[in-house]
Design a protein around this motif. Structure first.
Motif, PDB file in Angstrom:
ATOM      1  N   LEU A  65       9.867  -4.946 -11.801  1.00 32.65           N
ATOM      2  CA  LEU A  65       9.528  -5.151 -10.398  1.00 32.65           C
ATOM      3  C   LEU A  65       9.721  -3.828  -9.673  1.00 32.65           C
ATOM      4  O   LEU A  65      10.708  -3.135  -9.888  1.00 32.65           O
ATOM      5  CB  LEU A  65      10.428  -6.223  -9.777  1.00 32.65           C
ATOM      6  CG  LEU A  65      10.248  -7.623 -10.357  1.00 32.65           C
ATOM      7  CD1 LEU A  65      11.396  -8.523  -9.928  1.00 32.65           C
ATOM      8  CD2 LEU A  65       8.920  -8.214  -9.926  1.00 32.65           C
ATOM      9  N   LEU A  66       8.775  -3.494  -8.803  1.00 33.57           N
ATOM     10  CA  LEU A  66       8.797  -2.219  -8.104  1.00 33.57           C
ATOM     11  C   LEU A  66       8.910  -2.426  -6.606  1.00 33.57           C
ATOM     12  O   LEU A  66       8.275  -3.327  -6.057  1.00 33.57           O
ATOM     13  CB  LEU A  66       7.513  -1.444  -8.409  1.00 33.57           C
ATOM     14  CG  LEU A  66       7.230  -1.235  -9.893  1.00 33.57           C
ATOM     15  CD1 LEU A  66       5.814  -0.739 -10.094  1.00 33.57           C
ATOM     16  CD2 LEU A  66       8.227  -0.256 -10.476  1.00 33.57           C
ATOM     17  N   THR A  67       9.696  -1.581  -5.954  1.00 32.29           N
ATOM     18  CA  THR A  67       9.779  -1.636  -4.495  1.00 32.29           C
ATOM     19  C   THR A  67       8.465  -1.140  -3.914  1.00 32.29           C
ATOM     20  O   THR A  67       7.657  -0.509  -4.607  1.00 32.29           O
ATOM     21  CB  THR A  67      10.932  -0.765  -3.964  1.00 32.29           C
ATOM     22  OG1 THR A  67      10.646   0.597  -4.268  1.00 32.29           O
ATOM     23  CG2 THR A  67      12.270  -1.184  -4.547  1.00 32.29           C
ATOM     24  N   LEU A  68       8.268  -1.377  -2.639  1.00 33.67           N
ATOM     25  CA  LEU A  68       7.054  -0.928  -1.967  1.00 33.67           C
ATOM     26  C   LEU A  68       6.914   0.595  -2.069  1.00 33.67           C
ATOM     27  O   LEU A  68       5.822   1.111  -2.327  1.00 33.67           O
ATOM     28  CB  LEU A  68       7.075  -1.370  -0.507  1.00 33.67           C
ATOM     29  CG  LEU A  68       5.837  -1.043   0.318  1.00 33.67           C
ATOM     30  CD1 LEU A  68       4.598  -1.677  -0.290  1.00 33.67           C
ATOM     31  CD2 LEU A  68       6.021  -1.492   1.748  1.00 33.67           C
ATOM     32  N   ASP A  69       8.019   1.332  -1.892  1.00 33.27           N
ATOM     33  CA  ASP A  69       7.974   2.795  -2.003  1.00 33.27           C
ATOM     34  C   ASP A  69       7.567   3.235  -3.412  1.00 33.27           C
ATOM     35  O   ASP A  69       6.779   4.160  -3.579  1.00 33.27           O
ATOM     36  CB  ASP A  69       9.335   3.416  -1.659  1.00 33.27           C
ATOM     37  CG  ASP A  69       9.668   3.311  -0.188  1.00 33.27           C
ATOM     38  OD1 ASP A  69       8.805   2.892   0.598  1.00 33.27           O
ATOM     39  OD2 ASP A  69      10.811   3.651   0.183  1.00 33.27           O
ATOM     40  N   GLN A  70       8.131   2.576  -4.432  1.00 29.17           N
ATOM     41  CA  GLN A  70       7.774   2.917  -5.806  1.00 29.17           C
ATOM     42  C   GLN A  70       6.302   2.598  -6.075  1.00 29.17           C
ATOM     43  O   GLN A  70       5.606   3.386  -6.711  1.00 29.17           O
ATOM     44  CB  GLN A  70       8.653   2.155  -6.792  1.00 29.17           C
ATOM     45  CG  GLN A  70      10.088   2.608  -6.823  1.00 29.17           C
ATOM     46  CD  GLN A  70      10.926   1.739  -7.739  1.00 29.17           C
ATOM     47  OE1 GLN A  70      10.803   0.502  -7.744  1.00 29.17           O
ATOM     48  NE2 GLN A  70      11.782   2.369  -8.519  1.00 29.17           N
ATOM     49  N   ALA A  71       5.851   1.442  -5.597  1.00 32.27           N
ATOM     50  CA  ALA A  71       4.445   1.057  -5.790  1.00 32.27           C
ATOM     51  C   ALA A  71       3.525   2.078  -5.124  1.00 32.27           C
ATOM     52  O   ALA A  71       2.523   2.493  -5.711  1.00 32.27           O
ATOM     53  CB  ALA A  71       4.197  -0.339  -5.230  1.00 32.27           C
ATOM     54  N   ALA A  72       3.858   2.513  -3.911  1.00 35.27           N
ATOM     55  CA  ALA A  72       3.051   3.505  -3.197  1.00 35.27           C
ATOM     56  C   ALA A  72       2.980   4.806  -3.992  1.00 35.27           C
ATOM     57  O   ALA A  72       1.913   5.413  -4.106  1.00 35.27           O
ATOM     58  CB  ALA A  72       3.631   3.750  -1.803  1.00 35.27           C
TER      59      ALA A  72
END
Length: 122
Positions: A65-72
């Protein structure tokens, strides 16, 4: 005799509470220390911090699972972007940001982030 509580103790306690709460409500597990893995899409990479252990119908998921910052970062978008139509419902969570303290974010399944990256590539 009084007990002294340090800021680090309070932060550690709060992080523990967050991890317990998200495990109870969503079966999301925090990856500790060096136990994560490098997740790479395209030319960017991030370190795994959370994993999904929920059963979505075919046994435990085990997907990062990735945080929004990591996904960006992985999709190559500004931090304020959002996944348009994730297959799995994002999970709200608080994370500790070194500049801003505890901040709300969402966790996305790696497959949804990969799908968004593929769409962005055309």
């Amino acid at each position: 005799m009084s007990t002294t509580i340090t800021l680090n103790d309070l932060i550690k306690s709060r992080l523990g509470e967050i991890a317990e709460d998200i495990w109870e409500s969503n079966r999301v597990m925090r990856i500790s220390g060096d136990n994560g893995r490098v997740i790479q899409i395209g030319s960017a990479a991030v370190w795994e911090q959370w994993t999904c252990e929920a059963d979505h119908g075919s046994g435990p998921c085990h997907e990062p699972l990735l945080t929004l910052d990591q996904a960006a970062t992985l999709v190559g978008q500004p931090v304020d972007f959002s996944l348009v139509s994730p297959t799995m419902t994002p999970i709200e969570i608080e994370v500790l940001d070194e500049s801003y303290g505890f901040q709300r974010t969402e966790l996305y399944h790696l497959s949804d982030v990969t799908q968004e990256f593929t769409k962005a590539q055309g």
